[in-house]
Scaffold this active site. Structure first.
Site, PDB file in Angstrom:
ATOM      1  N   ASN A  35       4.601   2.721   7.275  1.00 42.88           N
ATOM      2  CA  ASN A  35       5.769   2.450   6.439  1.00 42.88           C
ATOM      3  C   ASN A  35       6.108   3.747   5.721  1.00 42.88           C
ATOM      4  OD1 ASN A  35       7.638   1.612   4.585  1.00 42.88           O
ATOM      5  ND2 ASN A  35       6.207   0.414   3.342  1.00 42.88           N
ATOM      6  N   TRP A  36       7.137   4.418   6.198  1.00 46.61           N
ATOM      7  CA  TRP A  36       7.455   5.741   5.639  1.00 46.61           C
ATOM      8  C   TRP A  36       8.196   5.656   4.301  1.00 46.61           C
ATOM      9  CZ3 TRP A  36       9.341   8.897  10.548  1.00 46.61           C
ATOM     10  CH2 TRP A  36       8.212   9.210  11.318  1.00 46.61           C
ATOM     11  N   LYS A  37       8.637   4.469   3.922  1.00 49.10           N
ATOM     12  CA  LYS A  37       9.378   4.310   2.656  1.00 49.10           C
ATOM     13  C   LYS A  37      10.559   5.298   2.635  1.00 49.10           C
ATOM     14  CE  LYS A  37       5.110   2.628   0.743  1.00 49.10           C
ATOM     15  NZ  LYS A  37       4.245   2.439  -0.409  1.00 49.10           N
ATOM     16  N   HIS A  61       8.276  -6.296   1.143  1.00 47.68           N
ATOM     17  CA  HIS A  61       7.353  -5.309   0.572  1.00 47.68           C
ATOM     18  C   HIS A  61       7.378  -5.400  -0.958  1.00 47.68           C
ATOM     19  CE1 HIS A  61       5.545  -1.507  -0.550  1.00 47.68           C
ATOM     20  NE2 HIS A  61       4.988  -1.507   0.638  1.00 47.68           N
ATOM     21  N   GLU A  64       7.472  -3.231  -3.161  1.00 48.05           N
ATOM     22  CA  GLU A  64       8.470  -2.371  -3.820  1.00 48.05           C
ATOM     23  C   GLU A  64       9.845  -3.007  -3.772  1.00 48.05           C
ATOM     24  OE1 GLU A  64       7.473   1.115  -1.577  1.00 48.05           O
ATOM     25  OE2 GLU A  64       5.549   1.184  -2.627  1.00 48.05           O
ATOM     26  N   GLU A  96      -1.092  -6.861   0.894  1.00 47.00           N
ATOM     27  CA  GLU A  96      -1.053  -5.580   0.196  1.00 47.00           C
ATOM     28  C   GLU A  96      -1.185  -5.809  -1.310  1.00 47.00           C
ATOM     29  OE1 GLU A  96       1.053  -2.403   2.736  1.00 47.00           O
ATOM     30  OE2 GLU A  96       2.572  -3.450   1.602  1.00 47.00           O
ATOM     31  N   GLY A 133      -0.428   3.073  -3.039  1.00 49.08           N
ATOM     32  CA  GLY A 133      -0.084   4.411  -3.523  1.00 49.08           C
ATOM     33  C   GLY A 133      -0.914   4.862  -4.716  1.00 49.08           C
ATOM     34  N   SER A 170      -3.478   2.156   0.132  1.00 49.36           N
ATOM     35  CA  SER A 170      -4.343   3.345   0.172  1.00 49.36           C
ATOM     36  C   SER A 170      -5.295   3.371   1.365  1.00 49.36           C
ATOM     37  CB  SER A 170      -5.104   3.500  -1.155  1.00 49.36           C
ATOM     38  OG  SER A 170      -4.186   3.651  -2.225  1.00 49.36           O
ATOM     39  N   GLY A 192       1.228   3.606   4.042  1.00 46.96           N
ATOM     40  CA  GLY A 192       2.300   4.425   3.478  1.00 46.96           C
ATOM     41  C   GLY A 192       1.938   5.892   3.562  1.00 46.96           C
ATOM     42  N   GLY A 193       1.382   6.418   2.464  1.00 46.84           N
ATOM     43  CA  GLY A 193       1.108   7.852   2.320  1.00 46.84           C
ATOM     44  C   GLY A 193       0.418   8.497   3.516  1.00 46.84           C
TER      45      GLY A 193
HETATM   46  P1  PGA Z   1       0.013   3.345   0.660  1.00 43.49           P
HETATM   47  O1  PGA Z   1       1.221   2.296   0.873  1.00 43.49           O
HETATM   48  O2  PGA Z   1      -0.734   3.428   1.980  1.00 43.49           O
HETATM   49  O3  PGA Z   1       0.679   4.650   0.314  1.00 43.49           O
HETATM   50  O4  PGA Z   1      -0.847   2.823  -0.433  1.00 43.49           O
HETATM   51  C1  PGA Z   1       1.029   1.125   1.604  1.00 43.49           C
HETATM   52  C2  PGA Z   1       2.307   0.310   1.625  1.00 43.49           C
HETATM   53  O5  PGA Z   1       2.999   0.261   0.607  1.00 43.49           O
HETATM   54  O6  PGA Z   1       2.671  -0.318   2.652  1.00 43.49           O
END
Ligand code: PGA
Length: 247
Positions: A9-11, A95, A97, A164, A170, A208, A229-230
């Protein structure tokens, strides 16, 4: 055994040029991997370019969001047909966010899943508790509420769940493998699939996930993959996650 599923998930990261550079370097790293489902969800603006490069590869293309109507006067929104014509076969929905910054409720999430599935798109549904909710021992209550609202009147066909915990996203703070497995076990039971090990519904862990903790997480019986994500933003790191997910 369920097939491992590793999703990026590149956001709100990567221009079209950066997307192309990533894919050109990532594909050769994973081209021989046949026993993991690999998915990338770039921002909307990169989908079309990504689709051209991913054609006939072993990587699935997804969007990070969708609108719950099929067309019309909804300025700034993206429909299922638009996503399909840009080459997507999947979509991430709900998600944390989106729930936190864009006020997505379980009802909206439910409508989005319904629209996506009616249009043949596969779905990754995200759920998870906040730190406060975990500390108050309300994790299962929150998961129950999110699953009830998000999946109302829907079949599980074409749906993957991503657990999640918000406190792990993050933050560098990963859930322990026991915490992840416990929540996944609860979700499997909730879905009525706990005993059916061959059941195709998969549950991914997100929060994470990194190359150095993927193997530990994947060692758990109910962890079928990861939503990342990251650590998905660099080809080497995402390829290491894919390799590390093979049980
Ligand atoms: P993260 O994000 O790996 O940067 O913690 C995961 C996500 O939000 O899907």
């Amino acid at each position: 055994m369920r097939r491992p599923f590793i999703s990026a998930n590149w956001k709100m990261n990567k221009t079209i040029e950066e997307t192309e550079a990533f894919i050109n370097s990532f594909l050769p790293m994973v081209k021989d991997i046949t026993d993991v489902d690999i998915l990338i969800a770039p921002p909307f603006t990169s989908l079309s370019a990504a689709s051209g490069l991913l054609k006939s590869s072993n990587v699935i293309l997804a969007s990070q969001n969708i609108y719950h109507e099929e067309k019309g006067a909804y300025t700034g929104e993206i429909s299922p047909d638009m996503l399909k014509s840009a080459g997507c076969t999947s979509v991430i929905i709900g998600h944390s966010e989106r729930r936190q910054y864009f006020s997505e409720t379980d009802e909206v999430v439910n409508r989005k899943i319904s629209t996506a599935r009616n249009n043949g798109l596969e779905v990754i549904l995200c759920i998870g508790e906040s730190l406060e909710e975990r500390e108050e021992n309300r994790t299962f209550e929150v998961l129950d509420k999110q699953l009830t609202g998000s999946l109302k009147s829907l079949s599980l066909d074409g749906i993957t769940i991503a657990y999640e915990p918000i406190w792990a996203i993050g933050t560098g703070k990963t859930a322990t493998k026991e915490q992840a497995n416990e929540a996944h076990g609860y979700i499997r039971e909730w879905l009525g699939i706990n005993k059916e090990d061959s059941d195709p519904v998969r549950i991914l862990y997100g929060g994470s996930v990194k190359p150095d903790n993927i193997e530990e997480l994947m060692s758990q019986p109910y962890v079928d993959g990861a939503l990342v994500g990251g650590a998905s933003l660099k080809p080497e790191s995402f390829a290491a996650l894919v390799t590390g997910s093979i049980k």
